[in-house]
Motif scaffolding. Structure first.
Motif, PDB file in Angstrom:
ATOM      1  N   SER A 283       0.670  -1.195  -0.099  1.00 31.53           N
ATOM      2  CA  SER A 283       0.007  -0.061  -0.149  1.00 31.53           C
ATOM      3  C   SER A 283       0.947   1.328   0.005  1.00 31.53           C
ATOM      4  O   SER A 283       0.514   2.260  -0.792  1.00 31.53           O
TER       5      SER A 283
ATOM      6  N   THR B 223      -8.019   3.998  -0.396  1.00 29.25           N
ATOM      7  CA  THR B 223      -7.570   2.963   0.240  1.00 29.25           C
ATOM      8  C   THR B 223      -6.441   2.797   0.596  1.00 29.25           C
ATOM      9  O   THR B 223      -5.851   2.301   1.572  1.00 29.25           O
ATOM     10  N   ALA B 224      -5.393   3.124  -0.387  1.00 27.74           N
ATOM     11  CA  ALA B 224      -3.937   3.207  -0.122  1.00 27.74           C
ATOM     12  C   ALA B 224      -3.488   4.201   1.043  1.00 27.74           C
ATOM     13  O   ALA B 224      -2.938   3.853   2.196  1.00 27.74           O
TER      14      ALA B 224
ATOM     15  N   ARG C 100      -5.721   5.069   3.473  1.00 28.14           N
ATOM     16  CA  ARG C 100      -6.268   4.452   4.751  1.00 28.14           C
ATOM     17  C   ARG C 100      -5.464   3.239   5.383  1.00 28.14           C
ATOM     18  O   ARG C 100      -5.302   3.169   6.526  1.00 28.14           O
ATOM     19  N   GLU C 101      -4.817   2.518   4.304  1.00 22.80           N
ATOM     20  CA  GLU C 101      -3.937   1.435   4.757  1.00 22.80           C
ATOM     21  C   GLU C 101      -2.536   1.836   5.402  1.00 22.80           C
ATOM     22  O   GLU C 101      -2.230   1.234   6.107  1.00 22.80           O
TER      23      GLU C 101
ATOM     24  N   PRO D 222      -4.147   3.997   9.002  1.00 24.13           N
ATOM     25  CA  PRO D 222      -5.418   3.574   9.335  1.00 24.13           C
ATOM     26  C   PRO D 222      -6.032   4.611  10.379  1.00 24.13           C
ATOM     27  O   PRO D 222      -5.343   5.279  11.322  1.00 24.13           O
TER      28      PRO D 222
END
Length: 245
Positions: A59, A99-100, A102-103, A106
């Protein structure tokens, strides 16, 4: 910022006491208590993986590619803002950028800012420069862009993810054509080609290095464009990064 034990204690107290009483006992703001009671974020944003020594993987490699392609970091009074500009015609790529982020971080709040033809995906954090030490004043092509040793190690382990970020930000898959005379008759031939275009010579060099890692043949087709045009190279890149959508 409140840690997880504080949150758990506050939620337990909220079952028996008012917001004001729990705020007085725990020192947590009423706004945060309301958010937790309503089912808001269940945990505090993660610590900086660079500062804590945590492992970064695919990620991060992908987000690094997006940052070098169409990303930017700017400073605010209490945080830095990471912004990645995305073509609004590719909603799946916009989702991938979010998404990247958030990963890699977090618990982050990710925003989408819309403009004509563009969606800017952004998130605020004081540690973005820790993860992207290439950040600096001015535009990226006006200053040296060199990967740190730890970043190179991540890209070497996850070259496909890194190339996906690069080509899905500043790249395209186009169809070229040419004509040839065969048996006295002119025939047209169409063939696909991947192209990565960036004004920064350093970023183009990093792109070429990553292509070498996965044995994809490339050439510099003009002063700011790297092309992958062999049949085997295009097929390999299609397999590794997928089509833009």
């Amino acid at each position: 910022m409140y840690d997880e034990p504080t949150r758990d204690r506050a939620l337990a107290l909220l079952a028996q006491h008012t917001l004001s009483e729990v705020s007085r006992r725990t020192g947590v703001s009423r706004a945060a208590l309301r958010d937790w009671r309503a089912g808001g974020p269940s945990r505090s944003p993660a610590a900086c993986p660079r500062c804590s020594g945590a492992t970064l993987g695919a990620s991060y490699a992908e987000l690094l590619g997006f940052y070098l392609g169409d990303g930017h970091i700017s400073r605010a009074p209490r945080y830095f803002a990471l912004r990645v500009s995305c073509d609004a015609a590719y909603p799946s790529i916009i989702d991938e950028v979010e998404t990247a982020i958030r990963e890699v971080r977090p618990g982050a709040r990710v925003f989408r800012v819309r403009a004509p033809g563009v969606v800017v995906v952004q998130a605020h954090w004081k540690h973005w420069p820790c993860l992207f030490p290439q950040h600096g004043p001015g535009r990226k092509h006006e200053r040296p862009i060199v990967l740190e040793d730890w970043q190179r190690t991540i890209v070497e382990a996850q070259p496909a993810a890194f190339l996906r970020g690069l080509f899905h930000s500043d790249g395209c898959r186009a169809r070229n054509w040419t004509t040839r005379v065969v048996a006295g008759e002119k025939k047209r031939y169409d063939y696909p080609r991947w192209q990565f275009t960036n004004v920064s010579a350093d970023i183009r060099e990093i792109c070429c290095w990553a292509l070498d890692l996965v044995d994809v043949a490339w050439r510099q087709s003009n002063h700011q464009t790297i092309s992958v045009s062999t049949r085997a190279g295009v097929a390999r890149l299609d397999e590794l990064i997928g089509l833009k959508s």
